[in-house]
Design a protein around this motif. Structure first.
Motif, PDB file in Angstrom:
ATOM      1  N   ILE A  16       0.847  -1.202   0.000  1.00 17.32           N
ATOM      2  CA  ILE A  16       0.000   0.000   0.000  1.00 17.32           C
ATOM      3  C   ILE A  16       0.881   1.251   0.000  1.00 17.32           C
ATOM      4  O   ILE A  16       1.734   1.428   0.844  1.00 17.32           O
ATOM      5  CB  ILE A  16      -0.956   0.006   1.213  1.00 17.32           C
ATOM      6  CG1 ILE A  16      -1.845  -1.238   1.201  1.00 17.32           C
ATOM      7  CG2 ILE A  16      -1.790   1.278   1.215  1.00 17.32           C
ATOM      8  CD1 ILE A  16      -2.691  -1.403  -0.047  1.00 17.32           C
ATOM      9  N   GLU A  17       0.628   2.107  -0.979  1.00 15.51           N
ATOM     10  CA  GLU A  17       1.373   3.355  -1.114  1.00 15.51           C
ATOM     11  C   GLU A  17       0.725   4.483  -0.331  1.00 15.51           C
ATOM     12  O   GLU A  17       1.397   5.331   0.243  1.00 15.51           O
ATOM     13  CB  GLU A  17       1.426   3.734  -2.604  1.00 15.51           C
ATOM     14  CG  GLU A  17       2.140   5.027  -2.905  1.00 15.51           C
ATOM     15  CD  GLU A  17       3.634   4.863  -3.037  1.00 15.51           C
ATOM     16  OE1 GLU A  17       4.327   5.883  -2.987  1.00 15.51           O
ATOM     17  OE2 GLU A  17       4.106   3.726  -3.180  1.00 15.51           O
ATOM     18  N   GLU A  18      -0.622   4.489  -0.317  1.00 17.08           N
ATOM     19  CA  GLU A  18      -1.335   5.625   0.253  1.00 17.08           C
ATOM     20  C   GLU A  18      -2.711   5.195   0.739  1.00 17.08           C
ATOM     21  O   GLU A  18      -3.343   4.321   0.150  1.00 17.08           O
ATOM     22  CB  GLU A  18      -1.473   6.677  -0.856  1.00 17.08           C
ATOM     23  CG  GLU A  18      -2.080   7.965  -0.472  1.00 17.08           C
ATOM     24  CD  GLU A  18      -2.123   8.955  -1.651  1.00 17.08           C
ATOM     25  OE1 GLU A  18      -2.603  10.071  -1.411  1.00 17.08           O
ATOM     26  OE2 GLU A  18      -1.707   8.621  -2.773  1.00 17.08           O
ATOM     27  N   ALA A  19      -3.178   5.822   1.800  1.00 17.16           N
ATOM     28  CA  ALA A  19      -4.533   5.608   2.301  1.00 17.16           C
ATOM     29  C   ALA A  19      -5.190   6.975   2.471  1.00 17.16           C
ATOM     30  O   ALA A  19      -4.509   7.969   2.738  1.00 17.16           O
ATOM     31  CB  ALA A  19      -4.522   4.861   3.626  1.00 17.16           C
ATOM     32  N   ALA A  20      -6.515   7.007   2.306  1.00 20.35           N
ATOM     33  CA  ALA A  20      -7.248   8.275   2.447  1.00 20.35           C
ATOM     34  C   ALA A  20      -8.648   7.991   2.964  1.00 20.35           C
ATOM     35  O   ALA A  20      -9.264   7.001   2.588  1.00 20.35           O
ATOM     36  CB  ALA A  20      -7.317   8.995   1.107  1.00 20.35           C
TER      37      ALA A  20
END
Length: 155
Positions: free
Chosen positions: A102-106
């Motif tokens: 996972i690179e990014e969470a939002a």
């Protein structure tokens, strides 16, 4: 002809404000629910518990999840494939931590996700479900099934 279906298990995770947690895998553009492919011999629930631990460091129990059904949509990252997704709602408050691929969470407002690129499953099924849940006010995740039925079978 070879079946071009990818079987996955995904989580619908909402916060107290009704926002939904979406993740973007390294090397991709589309945001989607956390989760992943179901390995041979795994149930969708087992796969999701494993994926949530690997991707966002969530250690959940089967009782923390409610089965919302299975949905199909074009795969976001594998052209020509369809994802067949078992969708589960997480019923407790969580604090995810991005890890693994996972690179990014939002946290995204389902009624107004902004300009981020969304996976077809997220765009076509999950965000409308969350927007409908939020419009109906505070409710238990176990009520998601009724909302899903109405979304799939409008009067």
């Amino acid at each position: 002809m070879t079946e071009r279906i990818i079987r996955i298990a995904t989580a619908l995770i909402r916060d107290a404000d009704g926002k939904i947690l979406l993740v973007r895998k390294r090397g991709t553009r589309a945001f989607m629910q956390p989760g992943g492919k179901i390995d041979p011999g795994e149930t969708p629930l087992q796969a999701l518990l494993r994926e949530l631990q690997e991707e966002i460091a969530l250690h959940l129990k089967p009782a923390d999840l409610v089965d919302l059904g299975t949905f199909a949509a074009p795969a976001a990252n594998e052209p020509g494939f369809t994802v067949e997704a078992a969708l589960f709602a997480v019923t407790r408050t969580v604090s995810p931590s991005v890890q693994a691929e996972i690179e990014e969470a939002a946290w995204v407002d389902p009624a107004d996700p902004g300009t981020i690129v969304l996976a077809p499953l997220t765009r076509d099924y999950v965000l409308p479900l969350c927007a409908a849940l939020n419009a109906e006010g505070p409710m238990a995740e176990t009520d998601c099934g009724d909302v899903l039925t109405r979304l799939q079978n409008p009067l």
